[in-house]
Design a protein around this motif. Structure first.
Motif, PDB file in Angstrom:
ATOM      1  N   PHE A  27      55.737  82.406 -39.054  1.00 23.88           N
ATOM      2  CA  PHE A  27      56.664  81.445 -39.641  1.00 23.88           C
ATOM      3  C   PHE A  27      58.110  81.802 -39.298  1.00 23.88           C
ATOM      4  N   ALA A  28      58.431  83.101 -39.375  1.00 26.95           N
ATOM      5  CA  ALA A  28      59.787  83.536 -39.032  1.00 26.95           C
ATOM      6  C   ALA A  28      60.120  83.150 -37.595  1.00 26.95           C
ATOM      7  N   LYS A  29      59.154  83.294 -36.687  1.00 29.74           N
ATOM      8  CA  LYS A  29      59.403  82.895 -35.298  1.00 29.74           C
ATOM      9  C   LYS A  29      59.659  81.399 -35.211  1.00 29.74           C
ATOM     10  N   LEU A  30      58.850  80.606 -35.884  1.00 28.74           N
ATOM     11  CA  LEU A  30      59.026  79.148 -35.828  1.00 28.74           C
ATOM     12  C   LEU A  30      60.424  78.730 -36.270  1.00 28.74           C
ATOM     13  N   VAL A  31      60.860  79.230 -37.405  1.00 31.68           N
ATOM     14  CA  VAL A  31      62.157  78.797 -37.919  1.00 31.68           C
ATOM     15  C   VAL A  31      63.311  79.401 -37.130  1.00 31.68           C
ATOM     16  N   ALA A  32      63.142  80.630 -36.636  1.00 27.15           N
ATOM     17  CA  ALA A  32      64.201  81.254 -35.852  1.00 27.15           C
ATOM     18  C   ALA A  32      64.421  80.504 -34.549  1.00 27.15           C
ATOM     19  N   VAL A  33      63.346  80.192 -33.844  1.00 23.34           N
ATOM     20  CA  VAL A  33      63.479  79.479 -32.570  1.00 23.34           C
ATOM     21  C   VAL A  33      64.028  78.071 -32.800  1.00 23.34           C
ATOM     22  N   ARG A  67      69.139  87.299 -41.130  1.00 23.81           N
ATOM     23  CA  ARG A  67      70.606  87.195 -41.018  1.00 23.81           C
ATOM     24  C   ARG A  67      71.102  85.784 -41.308  1.00 23.81           C
ATOM     25  N   ARG A  68      70.303  84.789 -40.976  1.00 19.84           N
ATOM     26  CA  ARG A  68      70.681  83.388 -41.214  1.00 19.84           C
ATOM     27  C   ARG A  68      70.353  82.941 -42.640  1.00 19.84           C
ATOM     28  N   GLY A  69      69.689  83.791 -43.432  1.00 22.88           N
ATOM     29  CA  GLY A  69      69.348  83.442 -44.805  1.00 22.88           C
ATOM     30  C   GLY A  69      68.167  82.496 -44.916  1.00 22.88           C
TER      31      GLY A  69
END
Length: 84
Positions: A27-33, A67-69
């Motif tokens: 999930f972190a990858k999905l939202v980060a990208v 870092r982006r919250g």
């Protein structure tokens, strides 16, 4: 943006698995990208969490999202990247 590539089948092909669960790391990858500017390189020399090594595939994505919250840890120093 190449946000979802699917799961590597080990033979050069990928599966999408639309009904499957995803982990917190995925999930972190999905939202980060999705959030990052085009061409952003996801890497991190440090990790904010005891259970995410800087060598883990997900570390750069998790650190960006933190870092982006967008995401946070479990409150005890862990991120729990493998929890569904």
């Amino acid at each position: 943006k190449g946000i979802i590539n699917g799961y590597d089948n080990g033979d050069g092909t990928f599966s999408f698995k639309p009904d499957g669960n995803i982990t917190r790391a995925e999930f972190a990858k999905l939202v980060a990208v999705a959030d990052a500017p085009d061409g952003y390189v996801f890497s991190s020399a440090t990790s904010s969490f005891t259970d995410v090594a800087t060598t883990d595939w997900s570390c750069g994505y998790i650190e960006y999202a933190v870092r982006r919250g967008i995401v946070n840890g479990m409150g005890d120093g862990r991120f729990a990247p493998k929890i569904l």
